[in-house]
Design an enzyme around this catalytic site. Structure first.
Site, PDB file in Angstrom:
ATOM      1  N   CYS A   1      46.973  58.698  13.180  1.00 54.44           N
ATOM      2  CA  CYS A   1      45.654  58.644  13.834  1.00 54.44           C
ATOM      3  C   CYS A   1      44.997  60.026  13.838  1.00 54.44           C
ATOM      4  CB  CYS A   1      45.753  58.091  15.253  1.00 54.44           C
ATOM      5  SG  CYS A   1      46.334  56.404  15.315  1.00 54.44           S
TER       6      CYS A   1
ATOM      7  N   HIS B   1      43.761  63.735  17.634  1.00 53.02           N
ATOM      8  CA  HIS B   1      43.999  62.288  17.499  1.00 53.02           C
ATOM      9  C   HIS B   1      42.642  61.583  17.498  1.00 53.02           C
ATOM     10  CE1 HIS B   1      45.333  58.250  18.733  1.00 53.02           C
ATOM     11  NE2 HIS B   1      46.561  58.607  18.431  1.00 53.02           N
TER      12      HIS B   1
ATOM     13  N   ASP C   1      44.002  66.820  25.998  1.00 52.82           N
ATOM     14  CA  ASP C   1      44.723  65.587  25.698  1.00 52.82           C
ATOM     15  C   ASP C   1      46.214  65.929  25.791  1.00 52.82           C
ATOM     16  OD1 ASP C   1      46.131  63.557  24.520  1.00 52.82           O
ATOM     17  OD2 ASP C   1      44.993  63.552  22.642  1.00 52.82           O
TER      18      ASP C   1
ATOM     19  N   LYS D   1      54.206  57.052  26.531  1.00 54.37           N
ATOM     20  CA  LYS D   1      54.800  58.193  25.829  1.00 54.37           C
ATOM     21  C   LYS D   1      55.615  59.060  26.790  1.00 54.37           C
ATOM     22  CE  LYS D   1      51.372  58.839  22.129  1.00 54.37           C
ATOM     23  NZ  LYS D   1      50.784  57.523  22.049  1.00 54.37           N
TER      24      LYS D   1
ATOM     25  N   GLN E   1      51.072  64.408  24.196  1.00 48.31           N
ATOM     26  CA  GLN E   1      52.338  64.905  23.622  1.00 48.31           C
ATOM     27  C   GLN E   1      52.962  66.014  24.474  1.00 48.31           C
ATOM     28  OE1 GLN E   1      53.789  63.425  21.101  1.00 48.31           O
ATOM     29  NE2 GLN E   1      52.066  62.042  20.741  1.00 48.31           N
TER      30      GLN E   1
END
Lengths: 404, 135
Positions: free
Chosen positions: A362, A119, A196, A222, A199
């Site tokens: 992104c 991202h 990261d 999220k 997700q």
């Protein structure tokens, strides 16, 4: 295995708010919020609203308790010590914090390793650090099925690499990273690892110390929490060695006009009045997530992914961009329709009550690598069901019929 | 609602791809990106002695609305100067405001979809850049 799906779905007021059915498959951009989170935020705002870590009055004490209680919930969700949890404005803010504060410990010529599928929030802060501090930036390539190509690690991971910063789960392809392999390779050259987790965190509790990484970040919105809140976890010795990012109230030991000393972590990294209400909401979201049977939820989500993959497999000119199967993936599915632009697919799906994301997600370097205008992406949450997938497939068939 | 947006005429405009293809010897070139969605248009012009558009070519990597908008623009741009291009843009903005729209009348249903307005305007922004640039 099963779980009370209809009971779970009923906990999300927006899913039944109308008008018309809502097939919400844009959870990778922003998930919906259960009543328990809404209740927690409202309770804070109506019974405990004040500034945290400042006043001595009753509400100030209550606000501090609520804020620190939220930190404890997040720590339980990640299985970490509570003082290793830093609240930030979001995932992007958390990565920028690391890029500034850990980045301040790097020297010209040191290297940071990312990948082509990151991202933008895990690319741009490192480019800015490169331009600011003279570090070098390397990128792992991506395989044809949308995974980070760890076969390139021996070539790109060197003794000059000080940080490996990768997506735990791709926000485009849904592919899950082989974390033990990355952690072992990084450890062998003395590099730190940042994941990261934007997700990954929405799909169940984590055991971060056991993952073998050093930094972990994720977003509240999220993960069924409010906007404007995110988390940085880092090992205590790293936080202790890092200078602050932002200066202001709360993050200080003592201030004189001549100099300032820093508060210990995590407060060193939380300058100014923190987002208390959003933190309380995120704490409630972590508590809510921890209450689910994730083995059953994962089975449910993956059965929906299979239904989607099977359905798209019957559409002429449809192509999955990402892993073709269910192994080492999460319920994020990108696809392409020959002759129909992703935005027009998404717009058509909206007419069927189906919310998806379309475009570059992104992740423009990934789009450029595969020469794509973008993809259409369905990203699932526990409250999704077969009717959501079937509505998407019906909309896709309509788009093919009318726009191709 | 979606079928209203993708009505027969707008789909036909997109599929016509009027003006598709770069010019071999352009006098003016402009490129515009929509950072939100990644749509991109590259647009070339040649001008006559009076500064009016003599030829136009473009390459669109974008959605159906962007393609359709580029087709409309290509059909009516030749012979226009900078003021004529500004008038064309005013037509597009009127269509997106639900107020007529001249050559852009077909885009009236887009008025209800603000997130798609930029898709329609991107070719016009590139054309404006090209006609006002000094290259």
């Amino acid at each position: 295995m099963s779980f009370d799906h209809s009971g779970l779905r009923a906990q999300f007021p927006i899913l039944n708010a109308g008008p018309g059915p809502l097939h919400y498959l844009d959870n990778g951009a922003s998930a919906q919020t259960p009543q328990a989170v809404l209740d927690a935020v409202l309770a804070y705002e109506t019974t405990a609203r004040a500034n945290a870590h400042r006043g001595v009055h009753r509400l100030a004490e209550a606000a501090t308790d609520a804020y620190e209680g939220a930190r404890a919930e997040v720590a339980r969700f990640l299985n970490t010590p509570v003082d290793e949890i830093v609240f930030a404005g979001g995932c992007t803010a958390a990565i920028n914090l690391v890029a500034h504060s850990f980045g301040a410990t790097l020297k010209p010529g040191d290297r940071v390793l990312v990948s082509e599928l990151e991202h933008h929030s895990n690319i741009v802060p490192w480019q800015m650090l490169r331009d600011r501090a003279g570090i070098e930036l390397d990128a792992l390539p991506v395989t044809e099925d949308g995974r980070i190509d760890l076969g390139a690690l021996p070539r790109l991971l060197t003794e000059r690499t000080k940080l490996v910063a990768l997506a735990h789960v791709s926000n485009v392809t849904g592919a899950a990273l082989d974390v033990p392999e990355v952690a072992a390779a990084a450890r062998a050259v003395g590099a730190r690892v940042l994941l990261d987790g934007a997700q990954r965190a929405p799909h169940g509790p984590l055991d971060l110390p056991a993952l073998g990484v050093d930094f972990y970040v994720f977003s509240g919105h999220k993960a069924y929490g409010p906007n404007g809140i995110g988390v940085l976890w880092a090992r205590a010795e790293l936080l202790e060695a890092m200078p602050p990012f932002l200066g202001g109230g709360s993050m200080i030991g003592r201030v004189t006009l001549a100099r300032t000393t820093w508060a210990p972590p995590p407060r060193r990294f939380e300058a100014g009045t923190p987002p208390i209400g959003p933190a309380v909401g995120l704490g409630a979201a972590c508590h809510w997530m921890a209450s689910l049977d994730w083995s059953a939820v994962a089975s449910h989500e993956m059965s929906l992914v299979q239904r989607l993959l099977d359905g798209l497999g019957e559409v002429p000119g449809a192509r999955i961009f990402g892993p073709a199967g269910l192994q080492r993936r999460y319920p994020v599915v990108s696809f392409l329709l020959d002759g129909v632009h992703p935005h027009d697919v998404a717009q058509t799906l909206d007419g069927f009550g189906v919310a998806v994301r379309a475009g570059h997600h992104c992740a423009q370097p990934l789009m450029e690598r595969f020469d794509l205008d973008g993809t259409t992406r369905a990203s699932l949450a526990p409250y999704n069901d077969a009717s959501d997938i079937d509505a998407l497939l019906k909309g896709v068939a309509h788009a093919v019929r009318t726009l191709r | 609602m979606t079928d209203q947006l993708y009505h027969e005429r707008i789909v036909a405009l997109a599929k016509a791809r009027t003006g598709d293809g770069r010019l071999t010897a352009p006098e003016r070139t402009a490129q515009r990106d929509n950072p939100l969605c990644g749509d991109r248009i590259s647009l070339d012009l040649t001008l006559d002695a009076a500064g009016r558009i003599a030829a136009l070519g473009h390459k669109v990597r974008g959605c159906l609305l962007c393609q359709a908008s580029a087709s409309v623009l290509s059909a009516v741009a030749v012979g226009r100067d900078a003021d004529g291009v500004a008038a064309l843009r005013a037509d597009a903005e009127a269509a997106l405001a639900g107020q007529g729209g001249g050559a852009y009348e077909a885009f009236a249903p887009v008025a209800a979809h603000k997130s798609r307005h930029e898709c329609v305007l991107l070719p016009l922004q590139a054309l404006t850049d090209a006609i006002v640039s000094r290259q």
